[in-house]
Scaffold this active site. Sequence first.
Site, PDB file in Angstrom:
ATOM      1  N   HIS A   1      17.093  -2.309 -18.010  1.00  0.00           N
ATOM      2  CA  HIS A   1      15.640  -2.441 -18.177  1.00  0.00           C
ATOM      3  C   HIS A   1      14.904  -1.200 -17.687  1.00  0.00           C
ATOM      4  CE1 HIS A   1      15.995  -3.680 -13.944  1.00  0.00           C
ATOM      5  NE2 HIS A   1      14.706  -3.446 -13.823  1.00  0.00           N
ATOM      6  N   ASP A   2      15.472  -0.501 -16.709  1.00  0.00           N
ATOM      7  CA  ASP A   2      14.791   0.675 -16.144  1.00  0.00           C
ATOM      8  C   ASP A   2      15.407   1.998 -16.583  1.00  0.00           C
ATOM      9  OD1 ASP A   2      12.689  -0.490 -14.775  1.00  0.00           O
ATOM     10  OD2 ASP A   2      13.812  -0.748 -12.913  1.00  0.00           O
TER      11      ASP A   2
ATOM     12  N   LYS B   1      13.517   5.211 -16.744  1.00  0.00           N
ATOM     13  CA  LYS B   1      13.151   5.999 -15.551  1.00  0.00           C
ATOM     14  C   LYS B   1      13.870   7.347 -15.526  1.00  0.00           C
ATOM     15  CE  LYS B   1      11.429   2.470 -12.449  1.00  0.00           C
ATOM     16  NZ  LYS B   1      11.639   1.710 -11.211  1.00  0.00           N
TER      17      LYS B   1
ATOM     18  N   HIS C   1       7.621   3.862 -18.437  1.00  0.00           N
ATOM     19  CA  HIS C   1       9.082   3.744 -18.418  1.00  0.00           C
ATOM     20  C   HIS C   1       9.619   2.554 -19.229  1.00  0.00           C
ATOM     21  CE1 HIS C   1       8.844   0.836 -14.997  1.00  0.00           C
ATOM     22  NE2 HIS C   1       9.978   0.423 -15.458  1.00  0.00           N
TER      23      HIS C   1
ATOM     24  N   HIS D   1       9.388  -6.087 -19.551  1.00  0.00           N
ATOM     25  CA  HIS D   1       9.744  -6.648 -18.241  1.00  0.00           C
ATOM     26  C   HIS D   1       8.635  -6.494 -17.190  1.00  0.00           C
ATOM     27  CE1 HIS D   1      11.213  -2.491 -17.339  1.00  0.00           C
ATOM     28  NE2 HIS D   1      10.997  -2.808 -16.071  1.00  0.00           N
ATOM     29  N   HIS D   2       7.639  -5.653 -17.451  1.00  0.00           N
ATOM     30  CA  HIS D   2       6.504  -5.558 -16.514  1.00  0.00           C
ATOM     31  C   HIS D   2       5.250  -6.268 -17.030  1.00  0.00           C
ATOM     32  CE1 HIS D   2       8.141  -3.097 -13.321  1.00  0.00           C
ATOM     33  NE2 HIS D   2       8.717  -2.327 -14.238  1.00  0.00           N
TER      34      HIS D   2
ATOM     35  N   ASP E   1      13.167  -8.757 -11.222  1.00  0.00           N
ATOM     36  CA  ASP E   1      12.767  -7.385 -10.911  1.00  0.00           C
ATOM     37  C   ASP E   1      11.818  -7.358  -9.700  1.00  0.00           C
ATOM     38  OD1 ASP E   1      12.550  -4.550 -11.743  1.00  0.00           O
ATOM     39  OD2 ASP E   1      10.469  -5.076 -12.126  1.00  0.00           O
TER      40      ASP E   1
HETATM   41 FE   LIG Z   1      13.076  -2.692 -12.414  1.00  0.00          FE
HETATM   42 FE   LIG Z   2      10.775  -1.400 -14.404  1.00  0.00          FE
END
Ligand SMILES: [Fe+2]
Ligand SMILES: [Fe+2]
Length: 317
Positions: A176-177, A180, A205, A228-229, A257
């Site tokens: 998911h990240d 980044k 991101h 996801h955010h 998360d």
């Molecule tokens: Fe995360």
């Molecule tokens: Fe994230």
Amino acid sequence: MDGLYIKKNEGISLEAGIESVGSLRLLAQAGGLEVMRQSILKGATVWITPAEDVETLEFFYILSGALEMKVDGSPQQLAAGDSFYVHGLRDELLIRARQSTELLYITNRPLFDSLFGFQDDLTNLLRQIDEKDHYTYAHSVHVMCYSAKILEQMALDGMDTATVSLDTLMVASLFHDIGKCFVPDEILKKRQPLTKSEQRFIVRHPMDSARILKQRFDEKIVEIARNHHERLDGSGYPFGLIGDEISVEARMIGVADSFDAMTTDRGYNRQMGCLEAAEELYALKDRYDRRVTGALLTLARSGALEEIRKGDGSARP
Ligand SMILES: [Fe+2]
Ligand SMILES: [Fe+2]
């Protein structure tokens, strides 16, 4: 001797899934038939899904341990020496290990090769995360483990999780990240509050994660990573989606998360205990789905999350 194959260490090992579930080892493979040894850890749940090909047969012989499966609503107990097979399965079969269990698994469903190829691709991506920032890597593994536990708990609580695929959830949570990778190191590792322009890198991101994952995975995984955010009340990012615009999988990863961020010491935050963090997320009912935070709270109360929290992310998939 021609035609005889001996494998003393039981062949290639594939950690199919995560270490908190178990592993799968290929013992022999020929003519579309695969013979594997499967380990399922105590307390873990695995699914057998209906196959598209009606000729598919999956046979399991329990070498040691104890399993429980629900058949037409009533629990069936199986122990060492018992066997079962599926052929023409119509619904997902959920199996829970009451003890750590070893199975001999024979199937004409070509499973291992696709999992192994898949694994390779994932491992390369994971290495990129780890090299960039070990915190993000450990966080990704934690979020994957929490998400799998939440799904298991939601199913145990009797919620309809039939549309949620464990594999999809695990891949999406692990990566998911990945976006980044594009955030400059000095921003990613900065311990002071971020400036507005620095925040812009963070806010984008999830879109970068989605862009990377789009090259390899299906739209469902891409959607989960992108959202996801996002939060139910529209307070999330990058799009400020609301309610049903956010899939249940993205909500699950959103909870996992936030929970990991709250329970991890990053040098600038107050590290919370598992129960305190779960209670706080449960209280935020406008932002987080209560079906998810309720499952998280049950898990926190039982102590099931503590083991994952203490890990450093070395439980590589
Ligand atoms: Fe995360
Ligand atoms: Fe994230």
